[in-house]
Design a protein around this motif. Structure first.
Motif, PDB file in Angstrom:
ATOM      1  N   HIS A  84     -48.254  72.811 205.294  1.00  0.00           N
ATOM      2  CA  HIS A  84     -47.660  74.120 205.003  1.00  0.00           C
ATOM      3  C   HIS A  84     -47.790  74.488 203.524  1.00  0.00           C
ATOM      4  O   HIS A  84     -48.155  73.672 202.676  1.00  0.00           O
ATOM      5  N   GLY A  89     -42.494  75.084 205.316  1.00  0.00           N
ATOM      6  CA  GLY A  89     -41.993  74.066 206.234  1.00  0.00           C
ATOM      7  C   GLY A  89     -42.924  73.906 207.402  1.00  0.00           C
ATOM      8  O   GLY A  89     -43.822  74.724 207.625  1.00  0.00           O
ATOM      9  N   ARG A  90     -42.703  72.856 208.161  1.00  0.00           N
ATOM     10  CA  ARG A  90     -43.628  72.512 209.245  1.00  0.00           C
ATOM     11  C   ARG A  90     -43.708  73.590 210.324  1.00  0.00           C
ATOM     12  O   ARG A  90     -44.711  73.667 211.051  1.00  0.00           O
ATOM     13  N   THR A  92     -43.486  76.947 209.742  1.00  0.00           N
ATOM     14  CA  THR A  92     -43.831  78.274 209.199  1.00  0.00           C
ATOM     15  C   THR A  92     -45.244  78.720 209.559  1.00  0.00           C
ATOM     16  O   THR A  92     -45.609  79.860 209.285  1.00  0.00           O
ATOM     17  N   ASP A 111     -43.419  68.287 207.367  1.00  0.00           N
ATOM     18  CA  ASP A 111     -42.564  68.785 206.288  1.00  0.00           C
ATOM     19  C   ASP A 111     -42.854  67.961 205.041  1.00  0.00           C
ATOM     20  O   ASP A 111     -42.597  66.747 205.022  1.00  0.00           O
ATOM     21  N   HIS A 112     -43.383  68.595 204.000  1.00  0.00           N
ATOM     22  CA  HIS A 112     -43.672  67.872 202.762  1.00  0.00           C
ATOM     23  C   HIS A 112     -42.393  67.742 201.932  1.00  0.00           C
ATOM     24  O   HIS A 112     -41.866  68.738 201.418  1.00  0.00           O
ATOM     25  N   TRP A 113     -41.909  66.531 201.806  1.00  0.00           N
ATOM     26  CA  TRP A 113     -40.634  66.260 201.144  1.00  0.00           C
ATOM     27  C   TRP A 113     -40.589  66.860 199.729  1.00  0.00           C
ATOM     28  O   TRP A 113     -41.524  66.725 198.956  1.00  0.00           O
ATOM     29  N   ASN A 115     -40.751  69.891 198.880  1.00  0.00           N
ATOM     30  CA  ASN A 115     -41.543  71.097 198.724  1.00  0.00           C
ATOM     31  C   ASN A 115     -41.361  72.030 199.917  1.00  0.00           C
ATOM     32  O   ASN A 115     -42.279  72.726 200.334  1.00  0.00           O
ATOM     33  N   THR A 116     -40.150  72.033 200.481  1.00  0.00           N
ATOM     34  CA  THR A 116     -39.837  72.892 201.613  1.00  0.00           C
ATOM     35  C   THR A 116     -38.785  73.927 201.209  1.00  0.00           C
ATOM     36  O   THR A 116     -38.143  73.814 200.164  1.00  0.00           O
ATOM     37  N   TYR A 117     -38.603  74.920 202.054  1.00  0.00           N
ATOM     38  CA  TYR A 117     -37.685  76.023 201.739  1.00  0.00           C
ATOM     39  C   TYR A 117     -36.247  75.537 201.563  1.00  0.00           C
ATOM     40  O   TYR A 117     -35.453  76.137 200.827  1.00  0.00           O
ATOM     41  N   LYS A 120     -35.922  71.835 197.667  1.00  0.00           N
ATOM     42  CA  LYS A 120     -36.822  72.131 196.554  1.00  0.00           C
ATOM     43  C   LYS A 120     -36.561  71.192 195.377  1.00  0.00           C
ATOM     44  O   LYS A 120     -35.506  71.255 194.747  1.00  0.00           O
ATOM     45  N   ARG A 131     -48.776  65.415 198.878  1.00  0.00           N
ATOM     46  CA  ARG A 131     -48.927  66.071 200.169  1.00  0.00           C
ATOM     47  C   ARG A 131     -50.062  65.462 200.985  1.00  0.00           C
ATOM     48  O   ARG A 131     -49.935  65.269 202.198  1.00  0.00           O
TER      49      ARG A 131
END
Length: 339
Positions: A84, A89-90, A92, A111-113, A115-117, A120, A131
Motif C-alpha cells: 500500500h 493500509g492493506r 486501501t 499492513d506496513h508497520w 506507515n499506516t493511517y 504513523k 517495506r
C-alpha cells in the motif's frame, strides 16, 4: 448491518448467482520478531464456497462483497503481493485485489508497520527498505502455511504497489536506491513539495538526519528472486535513482502506471524517470485530470464529504472507470508475465 450495506449487497448478488467463483477473504497476523514488526496481512482468493458474500461492517470503501474464511480453491493459482501507499493500509487497494481475484489470482496485501493511517511512526515513513522486507517476510510465511502452499503456484508470484508501495515492488525487483541522490533532491523546491505529503505534513521535521543516514547504511539487499513480475502504480522515490547501474539486477517484467495530473508523485520525476533508467519497462499514464489518489479505493459518499483530495477526484474523473481499466491491464500484464 446498515441499510446501505444491504442495498449494495443486493446489487452484487445477481452477478454472484451467475458466477461459479466468488471472492474468499482471510486475515493473517504475522510478526517479524527479528525486526519487531507486526505484519497484518489480508488474503483474497477465488472460492466455490456457496455462502452468501457480504460487505465488511462500517467499511468506508465501495468494494466487492466477499466470503469471510471461505473454502480455499482446489487448484493452484498465481499469487500477487500488494504494497500500500504511504499512510495507507492493506485494505486501501482492495479494488485491485477484487479485479485480480476475479481473473484467477490469489492476492495478499500487507499492513506496513509504522506507515499506516492508524499507526504513523515518522522514521518508518522514511526507511522504505523496511517495506520490501515486510513483503518478503510475509511471502515466506504464506508459502510455509501448509494450506496456502497447496493453492499458491510458487512459480507464478508477482507484486504490485502504489506510491511508496510502487517503489517497494521496484526494490523487490532488484533496484537499489541512493540516499545521497534522494537527499539532494529533497532539498530542492520540487523535492520539498514531494516530501510534504498530506498523510504526514511535518514529516521532515520529525526525523533526525544522522539517524536516518545510519539506518540507510545498514539497509540490506532487497531483491526477492521469488517475485517474477512487478506492477508499480504512481511509484515514488524516483529521484533516489540517477543511473541505469542502480537497476542492473532488475531482470523481470515491470509495468509502471501513473496519472497525468499526479501532483504527489509527478510523472516527470517518478514514473517517466524510472522508464528512462529502465527502458525495457513499460509505462502507461492515465490521461486527463486523474491524480495520485485515483489508485485508492473509491469511498462511500459519507467519507467523500470529509475526505479531501485523497477520496475526491476532479469532476471529470471516474475513479471506478479508472479502476476497471487499470484492473484489466494489471491482470493482463501478470497473466502474460507469469506464464
Amino acid at each position: 448491518m446498515k441499510l446501505k450495506h444491504l442495498i449494495l449487497i443486493s446489487l452484487f448478488l445477481p452477478a454472484y448467482a451467475l458466477a461459479q467463483t466468488a471472492i474468499g477473504e482471510q486475515t493473517y497476523r504475522y510478526n517479524d520478531t527479528a525486526r519487531k514488526r507486526p505484519l497484518v496481512t489480508e488474503v483474497w482468493y477465488p472460492t466455490t464456497d456457496r455462502k452468501t458474500p457480504a460487505l465488511k461492517e462500517n467499511f468506508p470503501f465501495i468494494v466487492e462483497p466477499t466470503i469471510r474464511n471461505a473454502t480455499l480453491p482446489a487448484e493452484k493459482h498465481p499469487l500477487i503481493m500488494i504494497s500500500h501507499g504511504t499512510g495507507g493500509g492493506r485494505l486501501t487497494m482492495e479494488w485491485l485485489a477484487d479485479a485480480l481475484v476475479k481473473q484467477g489470482f490469489i492476492v495478499a496485501a500487507v499492513d506496513h508497520w509504522g506507515n499506516t493511517y492508524d499507526n504513523k511512526i515518522a522514521i518508518d515513513f522514511l526507511t522504505p527498505w523496511q517495506r520490501a522486507q515486510d513483503i518478503s517476510f510475509v511471502l515466506t510465511q504464506l508459502l510455509n502455511d501448509t494450506a496456502l502452499d497447496k493453492v499458491i503456484d510458487r512459480q507464478r508470484i508477482g507484486a504490485a504497489g502504489f506510491s511508496i508501495g510502487g517503489f517497494t515492488v521496484i526494490a523487490l525487483a532488484g533496484a537499489k536506491v541512493s540516499l545521497d541522490a534522494m537527499d539532494a533532491f529533497n532539498k530542492t523546491p520540487q523535492g520539498i513539495r514531494e516530501i510534504t505529503i498530506p498523510e504526514f505534513p511535518d514529516l521532515i521535521n520529525k526525523v533526525d538526519e544522522k539517524e536516518l543516514a545510519a539506518l540507510f547504511a545498514k539497509s540490506p539487499p532487497l531483491k526477492d528472486k521469488r517475485i517474477k513480475a512487478v506492477l508499480a502504480m504512481s511509484p515514488a522515490v524516483g529521484q533516489g535513482f540517477v543511473s541505469p547501474a542502480q537497476f542492473k539486477d532488475v531482470d523481470i517484467p515491470m509495468y509502471i502506471i501513473s496519472a497525468q495530473s499526479d501532483s504527489i508523485a509527478p510523472v516527470k520525476t517518478n514514473a517517466a524517470h524510472y522508464l528512462r533508467l529502465m527502458p525495457k519497462s513499460k509505462l502507461y499514464v492515465v490521461p486527463g485530470k486523474a491524480g495520485h489518489y485515483v489508485f485508492l479505493n473509491e469511498a462511500i459518499p459519507e467519507v467523500k464529504k470529509t475526505g479531501g483530495i485523497i477520496f475526491n477526484d476532479d469532476p471529470a474523473v471516474s475513479r471506478s472507470a479508472v479502476h476497471e481499466r487499470v484492473g484489466n491491464m494489471a491482470a493482463k500484464f501478470f497473466k502474460e508475465s507469469l506464464k
